[in-house]
Design a protein around this motif. Sequence first.
Motif, short mmCIF file in Angstrom:
data_model
loop_
_atom_site.label_atom_id
_atom_site.label_comp_id
_atom_site.label_asym_id
_atom_site.label_seq_id
_atom_site.Cartn_x
_atom_site.Cartn_y
_atom_site.Cartn_z
N ILE A 86 0.84 -1.21 0.00
CA ILE A 86 0.00 0.00 0.00
C ILE A 86 0.87 1.25 0.00
N LYS A 87 1.93 1.23 0.77
CA LYS A 87 2.84 2.39 0.81
C LYS A 87 3.39 2.66 -0.59
N ALA A 114 0.50 3.84 -2.92
CA ALA A 114 -0.05 5.14 -2.54
C ALA A 114 0.89 6.30 -2.81
N VAL A 142 -0.29 8.70 -5.39
CA VAL A 142 -1.71 9.05 -5.28
C VAL A 142 -1.89 10.36 -4.53
N LEU A 144 -5.03 9.75 2.64
CA LEU A 144 -4.77 8.33 2.87
C LEU A 144 -5.65 7.79 3.99
N ILE A 169 -7.49 2.92 -0.28
CA ILE A 169 -6.26 3.41 0.32
C ILE A 169 -6.24 4.94 0.42
N ALA A 170 -7.09 5.63 -0.37
CA ALA A 170 -7.15 7.10 -0.30
C ALA A 170 -8.54 7.57 -0.70
N ALA A 219 -9.48 11.32 -3.80
CA ALA A 219 -8.31 11.13 -4.67
C ALA A 219 -8.50 11.87 -5.98
#
Length: 175
Positions: free
Chosen positions: A24-25, A28, A31, A35, A127-128, A131
């Motif tokens: 995910i890190k 993301a 993005v 978060l 995850i966000a 966005a």
Amino acid sequence: MASRRLFFALWPSDRQREALRDPIKAAASPVEGRLVARAEWHVTLVFLGMFPEAKIAALQQAAAGIDVEEIRLRFDRLEFWPRPKIACLAASAVPPALETLVSKLELVAADFGYEPEDRRYRPHLTIARNARPFTPEPLARPVTLEWSGFELIESERAARFGRYSPLKQGSTGNS
């Protein structure tokens, strides 16, 4: 009558959250958006919306009768969904065991007045939020997680961006 905002979800364990952390890190990093906190990661199965608090125990009892086959879900894409304006990890394939679980949960929920959404189920992990649009792409490091159960989750509106809490069996107060 008091109501609570509920949904059924695959709720990652601490070990699963750790396995998701690096993918995910990495996904993301490009993005643009707010978060989602690690503690809030989940895969929605059936969103119930506002649900009468007095009927939660009966819903939990009905859902407890569902036999869950092991679910292996492979997140392999980073996608932007324009309507909710989210960036999410998505699965290209929906395992049959997951489709079956969603169908069973919809049937249980129907006994409480739930009407299923008229769209194909697409498992994802947000995850966000808020966005900005981007082109979907394959994940550099796909991640596969396994579940053998699900949770009834409350979406608490008191928090600025919402907070998710699994409801324990028989819970009708704040968790």
